[in-house]
Design a protein around this motif. Structure first.
Motif, PDB file in Angstrom:
ATOM      1  N   PHE A 329      36.851  39.590  37.435  1.00  0.00           N
ATOM      2  CA  PHE A 329      37.050  38.389  36.553  1.00  0.00           C
ATOM      3  C   PHE A 329      36.919  38.726  35.095  1.00  0.00           C
ATOM      4  N   GLY A 330      36.185  39.596  34.709  1.00  0.00           N
ATOM      5  CA  GLY A 330      36.010  40.045  33.156  1.00  0.00           C
ATOM      6  C   GLY A 330      37.314  40.562  32.764  1.00  0.00           C
ATOM      7  N   ILE A 331      38.087  41.484  33.777  1.00  0.00           N
ATOM      8  CA  ILE A 331      39.193  42.032  33.545  1.00  0.00           C
ATOM      9  C   ILE A 331      40.336  40.943  33.553  1.00  0.00           C
ATOM     10  N   ILE A 332      40.428  40.026  34.157  1.00  0.00           N
ATOM     11  CA  ILE A 332      41.114  38.785  34.220  1.00  0.00           C
ATOM     12  C   ILE A 332      41.353  38.154  32.673  1.00  0.00           C
ATOM     13  N   ILE A 333      40.065  37.706  32.275  1.00  0.00           N
ATOM     14  CA  ILE A 333      39.765  37.088  31.064  1.00  0.00           C
ATOM     15  C   ILE A 333      40.370  37.870  29.928  1.00  0.00           C
ATOM     16  N   PHE A 334      40.274  39.235  30.024  1.00  0.00           N
ATOM     17  CA  PHE A 334      40.780  40.027  29.033  1.00  0.00           C
ATOM     18  C   PHE A 334      42.366  39.973  29.065  1.00  0.00           C
ATOM     19  N   THR A 338      44.546  39.291  25.958  1.00  0.00           N
ATOM     20  CA  THR A 338      45.364  40.269  25.139  1.00  0.00           C
ATOM     21  C   THR A 338      46.846  40.224  25.785  1.00  0.00           C
ATOM     22  N   ALA A 339      47.027  39.923  26.876  1.00  0.00           N
ATOM     23  CA  ALA A 339      48.596  40.018  27.836  1.00  0.00           C
ATOM     24  C   ALA A 339      48.683  41.379  27.902  1.00  0.00           C
ATOM     25  N   ILE A 340      47.649  42.256  28.002  1.00  0.00           N
ATOM     26  CA  ILE A 340      47.716  43.701  28.385  1.00  0.00           C
ATOM     27  C   ILE A 340      47.491  43.878  29.671  1.00  0.00           C
ATOM     28  N   HIS A 341      48.055  44.491  30.589  1.00  0.00           N
ATOM     29  CA  HIS A 341      47.918  44.607  32.223  1.00  0.00           C
ATOM     30  C   HIS A 341      47.025  45.541  32.210  1.00  0.00           C
ATOM     31  N   PRO A 342      46.118  45.299  33.217  1.00  0.00           N
ATOM     32  CA  PRO A 342      45.042  46.370  33.398  1.00  0.00           C
ATOM     33  C   PRO A 342      45.611  47.802  33.654  1.00  0.00           C
ATOM     34  N   GLN A 343      46.636  47.686  34.303  1.00  0.00           N
ATOM     35  CA  GLN A 343      47.378  49.272  34.597  1.00  0.00           C
ATOM     36  C   GLN A 343      48.074  49.777  33.439  1.00  0.00           C
ATOM     37  N   TYR A 349      41.820  49.562  25.091  1.00  0.00           N
ATOM     38  CA  TYR A 349      41.516  48.599  24.077  1.00  0.00           C
ATOM     39  C   TYR A 349      40.372  47.933  23.948  1.00  0.00           C
ATOM     40  N   VAL A 350      40.089  47.354  25.154  1.00  0.00           N
ATOM     41  CA  VAL A 350      38.937  46.596  24.995  1.00  0.00           C
ATOM     42  C   VAL A 350      37.638  47.114  24.660  1.00  0.00           C
ATOM     43  N   ASN A 351      37.537  48.731  25.073  1.00  0.00           N
ATOM     44  CA  ASN A 351      36.221  49.485  24.633  1.00  0.00           C
ATOM     45  C   ASN A 351      36.330  49.697  23.113  1.00  0.00           C
ATOM     46  N   LEU A 352      37.485  49.888  22.602  1.00  0.00           N
ATOM     47  CA  LEU A 352      37.789  50.158  21.255  1.00  0.00           C
ATOM     48  C   LEU A 352      37.240  48.912  20.363  1.00  0.00           C
ATOM     49  N   ALA A 353      37.785  47.638  20.886  1.00  0.00           N
ATOM     50  CA  ALA A 353      37.502  46.407  20.208  1.00  0.00           C
ATOM     51  C   ALA A 353      35.993  46.079  20.331  1.00  0.00           C
ATOM     52  N   ARG A 378      36.459  34.864  20.282  1.00  0.00           N
ATOM     53  CA  ARG A 378      35.231  35.887  20.344  1.00  0.00           C
ATOM     54  C   ARG A 378      34.313  35.360  21.321  1.00  0.00           C
ATOM     55  N   LEU A 379      34.149  34.150  21.446  1.00  0.00           N
ATOM     56  CA  LEU A 379      33.039  33.705  22.457  1.00  0.00           C
ATOM     57  C   LEU A 379      33.518  34.129  23.840  1.00  0.00           C
ATOM     58  N   LEU A 380      34.847  33.842  23.999  1.00  0.00           N
ATOM     59  CA  LEU A 380      35.246  34.332  25.345  1.00  0.00           C
ATOM     60  C   LEU A 380      35.146  35.620  25.738  1.00  0.00           C
ATOM     61  N   ALA A 381      35.517  36.422  24.655  1.00  0.00           N
ATOM     62  CA  ALA A 381      35.476  37.984  24.864  1.00  0.00           C
ATOM     63  C   ALA A 381      34.036  38.427  25.105  1.00  0.00           C
ATOM     64  N   ASN A 382      33.214  37.763  24.525  1.00  0.00           N
ATOM     65  CA  ASN A 382      31.752  38.020  24.751  1.00  0.00           C
ATOM     66  C   ASN A 382      31.439  37.919  26.213  1.00  0.00           C
ATOM     67  N   ILE A 383      31.861  36.781  26.577  1.00  0.00           N
ATOM     68  CA  ILE A 383      31.623  36.579  28.139  1.00  0.00           C
ATOM     69  C   ILE A 383      32.340  37.629  29.149  1.00  0.00           C
ATOM     70  N   ALA A 384      33.598  38.145  28.840  1.00  0.00           N
ATOM     71  CA  ALA A 384      34.050  38.998  29.334  1.00  0.00           C
ATOM     72  C   ALA A 384      33.489  40.337  29.430  1.00  0.00           C
ATOM     73  N   TYR A 385      33.099  40.555  28.311  1.00  0.00           N
ATOM     74  CA  TYR A 385      32.213  41.985  28.159  1.00  0.00           C
ATOM     75  C   TYR A 385      31.127  41.832  28.851  1.00  0.00           C
TER      76      TYR A 385
END
Ligand SMILES: Nc1ncnc2c1ncn2[C@@H]1O[C@H](COP(=O)(O)OP(=O)(O)OP(=O)(O)O)[C@@H](O)[C@H]1O
Length: 452
Positions: A329-334, A338-343, A349-353, A378-385
C-alpha cells in the motif's frame, strides 16, 4: 428323539439365529453411523463457515480439505478420507457457491451478454476480461480464466465461496460466476473508469487531480481495512498494486481481490486468511485455491505477489503478514504522488527524496505541480514512508493509516471552510466600505447644494 425334543431344538436354533441377526444388524448400524456421520458433519461447516485446514506451517484452505475442519473450530485437523472426498466432489459441487448466494450463469448466458466475447475490456495474467450486459440490464465485467491453469474445480468453488463472502463498498464485488463447457469465469461489478494503473501510466487518459488521488488513497485504505480488520476471518490480499485498484464512474476506488491460481507461477494472486490460534494474537498465513501438492509452504514455495510491490522482509523470510500488504500500500501511495511505476525505479526516487524533509516535492507528478497543496503531499508521503518501514512491526496498522489520511482531508476541509468564511467577511467589509463612500458622496452633494 421325541417330537418335543425336536421342537426344543428348533426353537433354540431359531432364537440363536434371531440373536445372531440382531447382533449383525446392531454392529452394521454402528459401523454405518461411524462411517457416514463425519460426512454429514463435514458438509455443515461449508454452508455456514469458511473451511480451513492446517498444514503444519501455515493454516491453509483448499476445498479438498475443507471438509476436515472449520474456522469456528479450534483449528484442529480432522484428516479427510479419499472416499469422503469423492462423495464431497459428487454431492457438493455447487454447495460452496450456493452457500455464498452468488448466482451461477451458463456459458450461453455469458456468450449472449458479451456479444459472443467481442467486448474485451483488458487482458490480465489469468485471461481476458469482457464487458457484459446481463438479462437484468446490469453491466458487469467477466473475467475468463485461462483453461491451462492448474486450478481445479474445487479450488474454483472455494474461490467463489470466499469472494462471495466479501462485501464492502471499497471492494470490487463478485456478482456471479460460470462453470460450464470446461470454462471458469468470475463476474464482477463493472468499473467504468478502469484500473488506477491505466489512469496513471497510459497516455491520453484523464489527469487525476490531487483531490481525486487523496480520495482514492482513502478508499483503498478502507478496502484494505475491511479485509484486515472487518472480514471474518481476516484476509490478507497479497497482491495489492495499482492494476488491482479499479475506479467507478464517480472515480471512487475499489480493491479487486481474487485468489485464482494463474498460469504464470510467479504472478499468482492469493488472498490469505489469518486465523488466530486459540487466544494467541499471533496470526498464521493461510492460502487457499491450492491443491494439496501446491499448498503454500512458508519456507519452500516461490514468492507470491508482483515485482515492485513485494515486501523485502517477506522476500527474505517467506512469511507474509498483514504488514506485507501495508508495504504494498505504501508503494501505491507513492505511485499516486509521483506517477512513477514501481518497476521503473520508484524506490530509488523515494529513497533519494527521503534525505530531505521536502524532498518529495522533487518527485511529485509533473501533472500536479502548482495544482496541489505541497503540505498535504508531504503529510501523505510521511504516511507512505511509515508503510515502507524496513521492520514490518513498525509499520502502522491499516486502521491507523485510514485515520491519518482522513485527518489530511479534514484539515483541508476545515481550511476551505475558514477560507470561505474569510471570503464572506471580506465581501461584507467591502460592501460596507462601498456604502460608506456612497453615503459620503450624497452628504457632500447635499452640503454643496446647501440642503439642510
Ligand atoms: N471489474 C472491472 N470493471 C472494468 N474493467 C475491468 C474490471 N476488471 C478488470 N478490468 C479491466 O481488465 C484489465 C485486466 O484486468 P485483470 O484484473 O484481469 O488483470 P490485471 O489486474 O491488470 O493483472 P493481473 O491479472 O496480473 O492481476 C484491467 O486492467 C481493467 O482495465
Amino acid at each position: 428323539m421325541s417330537q418335543a425334543d425336536l421342537v426344543i431344538i428348533g426353537v433354540s436354533v431359531g432364537v440363536a439365529v434371531g440373536i445372531l441377526i440382531a447382533l449383525c444388524a446392531f454392529v452394521g448400524i454402528k459401523w454405518y453411523r461411524k462411517r457416514f456421520h463425519p460426512q454429514r458433519c463435514a458438509s455443515e461447516p461449508s454452508v455456514t463457515t469458511l473451511p480451513i485446514r492446517t498444514n503444519g506451517i501455515g493454516t491453509s484452505i483448499d476445498s479438498s480439505a475443507s471438509i476436515s475442519s472449520s474456522i469456528t473450530t479450534n483449528g484442529l485437523q480432522h484428516p479427510a478420507k479419499s472416499t469422503q472426498r469423492s462423495w464431497w466432489n459428487q454431492h457438493n459441487k455447487d454447495l460452496f457457491a450456493s452457500a455464498s448466494g452468488i448466482p451461477r450463469y451458463s456459458y450461453k448466458d455469458i456468450q449472449k451478454a458479451t456479444h459472443n466475447f467481442t467486448t474485451i475490456l483488458g487482458q490480465g495474467s489469468f485471461g481476458p476480461v469482457y464487458k457484459a450486459t446481463m438479462p437484468t440490464s446490469e453491466v458487469v465485467a467477466v473475467k475468463v480464466l485461462a483453461s491451462n491453469s492448474r486450478q481445479g474445480e474445487k479450488e474454483f468453488q472455494t474461490e467463489v465461496l470466499l469472494l462471495g463472502r466479501l462485501h464492502h463498498r471499497n471492494l470490487v464485488n463478485l456478482v456471479g460466476y460460470c462453470v460450464d463447457k470446461g470454462q471458469h469465469m468470475l463476474i464482477y461489478q463493472y468499473m467504468s473508469n478502469g484500473s488506477l494503473a491505466n489512469l496513471l501510466y497510459c497516455e491520453g487518459e484523464r489527469i487525476l487531480s490531487w483531490e481525486e488521488r487523496l480520495q482514492i488513497v482513502l478508499d483503498v485504505s478502507h478496502g484494505i481495512e475491511y479485509l484486515h480488520e472487518g472480514a471474518v476471518p481476516p484476509v490478507i490480499h497479497r497482491d495489492l498494486k495499482s492494476a488491482n485498484i479499479l475506479l467507478d464512474q464517480s472515480m471512487r476506488a475499489k480493491v479487486q481481490a481474487y485468489l485464482y491460481l494463474g498460469p504464470n507461477p510467479v504472478h499468482q494472486v492469493q488472498v490469505s486468511v489469518l486465523k488466530a490460534r486459540n487466544t494467541s494474537t499471533q496470526h498464521e498465513v493461510a492460502d487457499f485455491g491450492l491443491s494439496k501438492e501446491e499448498v503454500f509452504d512458508g519456507r519452500k514455495s516461490g514468492l507470491k505477489g508482483t515485482y515492485g510491490y513485494i515486501d523485502p522482509e517477506y522476500m527474505s523470510t517467506n512469511r507474509f503478514t498483514k504488514k506485507s500488504d501495508i508495504y504494498s500500500f505504501g508503494i501505491i501511495i507513492f505511485e499516486l504522488i509521483t506517477a512513477i511505476h514501481p518497476q521503473q525505479n520508484l524506490m530509488e526516487y523515494v529513497n533519494l527524496a527521503a534525505m530531505d524533509s521536502d524532498g518529495v516535492d522533487e518527485i511529485l507528478d509533473k501533472k500536479l505541480v502548482g495544482k496541489c497543496n505541497l503540505e498535504e503531499v508531504r503529510l501523505l508521503a510521511n504516511i507512505a514512508y511509515k508503510c515502507l518501514h524496513k521492520i514490518p512491526r513498525k509499520r502502522p496498522s491499516i486502521g491507523d493509516i485510514s485515520q491519518a489520511i482522513s485527518r489530511i482531508r479534514k484539515r483541508r476541509l476545515t481550511k476551505e471552510d475558514t477560507m470561505s468564511f474569510a471570503g464572506d467577511v471580506s465581501q461584507v467589509v467591502r460592501r460596507i466600505e462601498h456604502q460608506q463612500v456612497e453615503l459620503s458622496k450624497i452628504t457632500n452633494m447635499r452640503d454643496n447644494a446647501g440642503i439642510t
